[in-house]
Design an enzyme around this catalytic site. Structure first.
Site, PDB file in Angstrom:
ATOM      1  N   HIS A 181       0.839  -1.204   0.000  1.00 16.96           N
ATOM      2  CA  HIS A 181       0.000   0.000   0.000  1.00 16.96           C
ATOM      3  C   HIS A 181       0.871   1.250   0.000  1.00 16.96           C
ATOM      4  O   HIS A 181       2.054   1.229   0.382  1.00 16.96           O
ATOM      5  CB  HIS A 181      -0.942  -0.002   1.203  1.00 16.96           C
ATOM      6  CG  HIS A 181      -0.229   0.006   2.528  1.00 16.96           C
ATOM      7  ND1 HIS A 181       0.398   1.118   3.037  1.00 16.96           N
ATOM      8  CD2 HIS A 181      -0.021  -0.979   3.435  1.00 16.96           C
ATOM      9  CE1 HIS A 181       0.942   0.833   4.202  1.00 16.96           C
ATOM     10  NE2 HIS A 181       0.710  -0.445   4.473  1.00 16.96           N
TER      11      HIS A 181
ATOM     12  N   ASP B 231       3.719  -4.388   4.060  1.00 13.25           N
ATOM     13  CA  ASP B 231       5.153  -4.662   4.157  1.00 13.25           C
ATOM     14  C   ASP B 231       5.395  -6.052   4.748  1.00 13.25           C
ATOM     15  O   ASP B 231       6.349  -6.732   4.379  1.00 13.25           O
ATOM     16  CB  ASP B 231       5.873  -3.586   4.976  1.00 13.25           C
ATOM     17  CG  ASP B 231       5.311  -3.394   6.374  1.00 13.25           C
ATOM     18  OD1 ASP B 231       4.269  -4.002   6.697  1.00 13.25           O
ATOM     19  OD2 ASP B 231       5.905  -2.611   7.145  1.00 13.25           O
TER      20      ASP B 231
END
Length: 520
Positions: A107, A403
């Site tokens: 994102h 992540d």
């Protein structure tokens, strides 16, 4: 637990200087001959508009000749969209056919997940406005198009997740306008990279596209931003957005006790290294004293998350009012640098210990196996003489993730020294087919039993990270002779790696054996 360790995972590789030139440049017949850049003007942080220009190729991995600067590494992590970016996706030897593309994105820029006690939260507007920087030429039409999203198909619970960030004072973890712009640009770059390959026809069918995301608004909105940049003004009625409940995108294969044990061991290693760092402990104590907090409470508040947001948005670091106890003042860049440096030091120790790599292998097998299966299905559908399936094959897949998804993916692929996933990072898997060979060529290259296979062309894979070709740095292609007559990595290398070879790291031959074998 994963959420609490989100920014500790920044130590995977930091953002050290890039070091090995991507290997595709060695072949002068690669097409196109120059990298794709965002050719449309975009509005940068300084408010100016500029046409994109090509840059010299970056170096892929850090040389480790000197200690990385923690501040510059942090700015690399921000990925502020005020500069042009190249994309080496879509390159291949002449006459090779692009069969499919699978993309995983992290994102874009988001508001912090944690707040620092006794300080004012950073002031950021999370509504979208073309008059606020950074902006993009597609932003206005993107906002309008998202208003038609009710015509799309949404797996539960995604239908209730907002399609645009919409709070004038950002909420925790909310995607910012910067994050939207980052992925509009990402999608646009890949549109330019693939538009000459006829990857998706203008009348693409729902079967040919797969889009999936976790249930967080920042991943859903990032995925939509990317997809809009890639296919502007797409037909909502043809799009289904699939939900992945796990950040590991493991679907129905998430149960793996050994994976959890490796993660717990890795977290214990992180903790031991952290508490042994006397400079880090002094820095936390100084920061806590400034804010009038117990050191333990400050550390639990994960201050690096909020400080990174201040840095990325050019905001002053937070302050606390002066008190009778003597506390008060502002947190400093020097304190921030100490925390970041410890994370970079942890990167080195993590590679040495190897626990995270074992965790990553088991964490990302389900996703990699799905990737391999999709490639096999597309390859089979492109065999000579085969009747195309109604609606076509799935040729474009987009996974909008975190992540804690992408970091283990990089490690599982053997890219231990790649940059840690910055905001709006992307990993791309490309499937290529060589041109059909003549009868004479097949005689030289293959035995009698392999002639028909050779005539149909051979299958190859490319892996790219943030636009850089890292294929020959992966575990499955590091030893492949890329100076041979085929400049790409054979797909069979990747398939063998996913189905068997990757489990050697954990002394197993299959995912089931690796997950359920008793320790010791």
């Amino acid at each position: 637990m994963l959420a609490r360790n989100r920014f500790l995972l920044l130590v995977v590789v930091g953002g050290a200087a890039l070091a090995i030139i991507s290997l595709s440049l060695q072949f002068l017949n690669l097409i196109p001959t120059t990298p794709v850049v965002d050719e449309r003007p975009f509005q940068g942080a300084d408010g100016g508009f500029g046409a994109a220009q090509g840059k010299s190729r970056k170096r892929v991995f850090p040389a480790h000749t000197q200690k990385p600067n923690p501040i510059s590494e942090a700015y690399n992590y921000c990925n502020t969209p005020n500069h042009t970016e190249q994309a080496w996706e879509g390159h291949s030897p002449a006459d090779y056919k692009l069969l499919s593309v699978q993309v995983m994105i992290r994102h874009g820029d988001r508001y912090p997940l944690y707040s620092i006690p006794k300080t004012k939260r950073p002031t950021i507007d999370c509504t979208l406005s073309v008059s606020r920087q950074p902006s993009h030429s597609l932003l206005n039409s993107f906002i309008s198009h998202m208003g038609q999203g009710g015509r799309g198909h949404w797996e539960s619970p995604l239908s209730s997740v907002p399609r645009l960030p919409n709070h004038s004072a950002c909420e925790m973890g909310e995607l910012t306008q910067t994050g939207v712009v980052q992925h509009l640009r990402n999608g646009q770059l890949l549109h330019q990279a693939y538009k000459h390959h006829n990857l998706l026809p203008s009348n693409w069918s729902p079967r040919q596209v797969w889009v999936e995301t976790t249930g967080k608004s920042r991943t859903l909105q990032s995925g939509l931003s990317f997809f809009y940049g890639f296919l502007t003004e797409f037909d909502w009625t043809k799009l289904t957005v699939h939900h992945q409940w796990s950040t590991l995108f493991c679907g129905s294969a998430c149960d793996c006790p050994a994976r959890n044990r490796f993660l717990e061991e890795e977290q214990r290693r992180q903790y031991r290294l952290r508490v042994a760092d006397t400079e880090l402990e002094r820095t936390y104590a100084d920061m806590a004293r400034t804010l009038g907090l117990p050191t333990r409470q400050l550390r639990a508040a994960n201050p690096i998350d909020s400080l990174l947001c201040h840095l990325c948005h050019s905001l002053s670091f937070p302050c606390a009012p002066m008190a009778d106890t003597g506390s008060g003042g502002c947190l400093t860049m020097a304190q921030f640098a100490v925390i970041r440096q410890q994370q970079l030091d942890d990167e080195v120790d993590r590679r040495r210990a190897g626990l995270y790599h074992k965790y990553a292998i088991l964490a990302m097998y389900p996703y990699l196996n799905r990737t391999a299966t999709k490639m096999e299905r597309v390859a089979k559908g492109n065999e000579a003489g085969r009747q195309p399936r109604a609606g076509g094959e799935e040729v474009f897949s987009l996974s909008s993730a975190h992540d804690v998804t992408m970091a283990p993916l990089l490690s599982a692929l053997g890219l231990e020294e790649a940059r840690f996933p910055r905001f709006a990072a992307r990993v791309v898997f490309e499937l290529w087919k060589s041109p059909p060979m003549t009868q004479g060529q097949s005689k030289k290259k293959a035995g009698k039993a392999e002639k028909s296979k050779a005539k149909n062309g051979e299958l190859f894979i490319r892996v790219l990270y943030n636009g850089e070709d890292v294929t020959f740095h992966t575990t499955f292609c590091r030893s492949h002779d890329h100076h041979a007559n085929q400049p790409l990595c054979p797909l069979k290398n990747f398939l063998s790696f996913v189905r068997r070879d990757m489990f050697r790291v954990v002394n197993a031959t299959s995912y089931k054996e690796a997950c359920y074998r008793r320790p010791g």
